[in-house]
Design an enzyme around this catalytic site. Structure first.
Site, PDB file in Angstrom:
ATOM      1  N   SER A  12       0.846  -1.260  -0.108  1.00 60.11           N
ATOM      2  CA  SER A  12      -0.453   0.012  -0.019  1.00 60.11           C
ATOM      3  C   SER A  12       1.043   1.192   0.172  1.00 60.11           C
ATOM      4  O   SER A  12       1.446   1.624   0.909  1.00 60.11           O
ATOM      5  CB  SER A  12      -0.864   0.050   1.060  1.00 60.11           C
ATOM      6  N   HIS A  37      -1.186  -1.310  -4.390  1.00 62.76           N
ATOM      7  CA  HIS A  37      -2.361  -0.841  -4.006  1.00 62.76           C
ATOM      8  C   HIS A  37      -2.485   0.657  -3.633  1.00 62.76           C
ATOM      9  O   HIS A  37      -1.372   0.982  -2.855  1.00 62.76           O
ATOM     10  CB  HIS A  37      -2.660  -1.537  -2.394  1.00 62.76           C
ATOM     11  N   ASP A  39      -4.516   3.816  -2.056  1.00 59.17           N
ATOM     12  CA  ASP A  39      -5.715   4.004  -1.351  1.00 59.17           C
ATOM     13  C   ASP A  39      -6.164   5.708  -1.549  1.00 59.17           C
ATOM     14  O   ASP A  39      -5.690   6.409  -1.420  1.00 59.17           O
ATOM     15  CB  ASP A  39      -5.218   4.111   0.124  1.00 59.17           C
ATOM     16  N   MET A  41      -9.028   8.273  -0.781  1.00 60.04           N
ATOM     17  CA  MET A  41      -9.790   8.790   0.246  1.00 60.04           C
ATOM     18  C   MET A  41     -10.174  10.310   0.113  1.00 60.04           C
ATOM     19  O   MET A  41      -9.374  11.082  -0.420  1.00 60.04           O
ATOM     20  CB  MET A  41      -9.067   8.690   1.731  1.00 60.04           C
ATOM     21  N   HIS A  70      -8.394   1.476  -4.396  1.00 60.32           N
ATOM     22  CA  HIS A  70      -9.410   1.297  -3.303  1.00 60.32           C
ATOM     23  C   HIS A  70      -9.890   2.417  -3.311  1.00 60.32           C
ATOM     24  O   HIS A  70      -9.374   3.206  -2.423  1.00 60.32           O
ATOM     25  CB  HIS A  70      -8.475   0.810  -2.322  1.00 60.32           C
ATOM     26  N   MET A  72     -12.188   4.619  -0.903  1.00 56.22           N
ATOM     27  CA  MET A  72     -12.812   5.008  -0.028  1.00 56.22           C
ATOM     28  C   MET A  72     -13.443   6.304  -0.035  1.00 56.22           C
ATOM     29  O   MET A  72     -13.133   7.203   0.389  1.00 56.22           O
ATOM     30  CB  MET A  72     -11.722   4.808   1.076  1.00 56.22           C
ATOM     31  N   MET A 141     -11.911  -5.627   4.696  1.00 54.06           N
ATOM     32  CA  MET A 141     -11.128  -4.423   5.488  1.00 54.06           C
ATOM     33  C   MET A 141     -10.936  -5.272   6.719  1.00 54.06           C
ATOM     34  O   MET A 141     -11.895  -5.866   7.501  1.00 54.06           O
ATOM     35  CB  MET A 141     -11.800  -3.000   5.722  1.00 54.06           C
ATOM     36  N   ASP A 179      -7.011  -6.271   3.976  1.00 56.16           N
ATOM     37  CA  ASP A 179      -6.368  -4.962   3.973  1.00 56.16           C
ATOM     38  C   ASP A 179      -6.350  -4.296   5.413  1.00 56.16           C
ATOM     39  O   ASP A 179      -7.714  -4.212   5.943  1.00 56.16           O
ATOM     40  CB  ASP A 179      -7.010  -3.972   2.929  1.00 56.16           C
TER      41      ASP A 179
HETATM   42  C1  DX5 Z   1      -6.466   1.839   5.205  1.00 65.73           C
HETATM   43  C2  DX5 Z   1      -5.775   1.323   3.895  1.00 65.73           C
HETATM   44  C3  DX5 Z   1      -4.871   0.593   3.815  1.00 65.73           C
HETATM   45  C4  DX5 Z   1      -3.775   0.798   4.325  1.00 65.73           C
HETATM   46  C5  DX5 Z   1      -3.236  -0.402   5.081  1.00 65.73           C
HETATM   47  O1  DX5 Z   1      -7.507   2.514   4.941  1.00 65.73           O
HETATM   48  O2  DX5 Z   1      -7.081   0.956   3.149  1.00 65.73           O
HETATM   49  O3  DX5 Z   1      -4.721   0.141   2.663  1.00 65.73           O
HETATM   50  O4  DX5 Z   1      -2.657   1.560   3.668  1.00 65.73           O
HETATM   51  O5  DX5 Z   1      -2.010   0.165   5.950  1.00 65.73           O
HETATM   52  P1  DX5 Z   1      -1.347  -1.034   7.136  1.00 65.73           P
HETATM   53  O6  DX5 Z   1      -0.837  -2.255   6.356  1.00 65.73           O
HETATM   54  O7  DX5 Z   1      -0.284  -0.130   7.540  1.00 65.73           O
HETATM   55  O8  DX5 Z   1      -2.382  -1.400   8.062  1.00 65.73           O
HETATM   56 ZN    ZN Z   2      -6.646  -0.165   1.163  1.00 60.27          ZN
END
Ligand code: DX5
Ligand code: ZN
Length: 221
Positions: A12, A37, A39, A41, A70, A72, A141, A179
Site C-alpha cells: 500500500s 495498492h 488508497d 480517500m 481502493h 474509500m 477490510m 487490507d
Molecule cells: C487503510 C488502507 C490500507 C492501509 C493499510 O484505510 O485501506 O490500505 O494503507 O496499511 P497497514 O498495512 O499499515 O495497515
Molecule cells: Zn486500502
C-alpha cells in the site's frame, strides 16, 4: 488454504514517502510486489484525504504491475470513469458507499478493469450474497478504513472464512483481498482462512529490506 494456493502481496503506497512515490514504487516492484495498492480517500466516506486519478495517471507509466485502486469515497460511481482513464487495473468500491453496486461493478468491468467490492469490518458478509456474482474480488477490510498502521481486527479471520465459503458454494471465480494490519504475524491465519491478496503498508514500508518483508508475508506459518 486459500482457493489458488498462492499468495500475492500488494504494498500500500499510503505508507510510502509521498515526496518520492515513483522511487517507492520502483523499490517494491524490484522487491517482488505482485500488485500496487493505491488508497483513494475523500475526507467524507473516511476521515482522511489522499490521492485521486491524477496520481494514478502519473504512476501508470512507471510500472507494469497491476494498479489496484481502493476507493474509500462516497458516490464512487461518479469517479469510476476517471480512474479507468487513469489506468487502473482493479477498482474496488465500498458496499457501504454505493447505492447501485451492480451498476458500479458493471462500469468497472466494461471499462476493462477487475471489479472489487470492499467491505468494512462491522458490515455483515451477508450483504455480499447477491453481489458476489458481479465482482472479481472482495476486499475485506481488517481495520476501519482511513489510516495505515492500525491494529488487525481478529474477528476478520472468521469473516474471511465465511466469505470464502460463500464463494466456494456458488462456484465463483472471486478472489479475497485483505487490507489493514497485515504483517508476518497476522498473515498466516488469514491466508489459511481464504485470503489470496495481502495488502500491506506498514509491514512493507516500515522495514528497510522490502524484499524480505514481502517474502515474510508469503510464508504460511
Ligand atoms: C487503510 C488502507 C490500507 C492501509 C493499510 O484505510 O485501506 O490500505 O494503507 O496499511 P497497514 O498495512 O499499515 O495497515
Ligand atoms: Zn486500502
Amino acid at each position: 488454504m486459500n482457493r489458488t494456493g498462492q499468495v500475492r502481496v500488494a504494498p500500500s503506497m499510503l505508507s510510502a514517502d509521498f515526496s518520492a512515490l515513483g522511487a517507492a514504487l520502483a523499490a517494491v516492484e524490484e522487491a517482488g510486489a505482485d500488485l500496487i495498492h493505491l488508497d483513494v480517500m475523500d475526507g467524507h466516506f473516511v476521515p482522511n484525504i489522499t490521492i485521486g486519478p491524477l496520481v494514478v495517471k502519473a504512476l501508470r507509466p512507471l510500472t507494469r504491475l497491476p494498479l489496484d485502486c481502493h476507493l474509500m469515497i462516497s458516490e464512487p460511481q461518479r469517479y469510476i470513469e476517471a480512474f479507468l482513464r487513469a489506468g487502473a487495473d482493479m477498482i474496488s468500491v465500498h458496499v457501504e458507499a454505493e447505492q447501485h453496486l451492480q451498476r458500479a461493478l458493471a462500469m468497472i468491468r466494461d471499462g476493462g478493469a477487475k471489479a472489487g467490492i470492499a467491505i468494512n469490518p462491522a458490515t455483515s458478509a451477508d450483504t455480499l450474497a447477491e453481489a458476489l456474482v458481479y465482482c472479481d474480488y472482495v476486499l475485506v477490510m481488517t481495520v476501519n478504513p482511513g489510516f495505515g498502521g492500525q491494529k488487525f481486527l481478529q474477528p476478520s479471520v472468521e469473516k474471511v472464512r465465511r466469505i470464502a465459503g460463500m464463494i466456494r458454494e456458488r462456484n465463483l471465480d472471486v478472489a479475497i483481498e485483505v487490507d489493514g494490519g497485515i504483517d508476518r504475524n497476522t498473515a498466516p491465519a488469514i491466508v489459511e482462512a481464504g485470503a489470496e491478496i495481502l495488502v500491506a503498508g506498514t509491514a512493507v514500508f516500515g522495514q528497510s529490506d522490502r524484499s524480505e518483508a514481502i517474502t515474510q508475508l508469503k510464508r504460511r506459518s
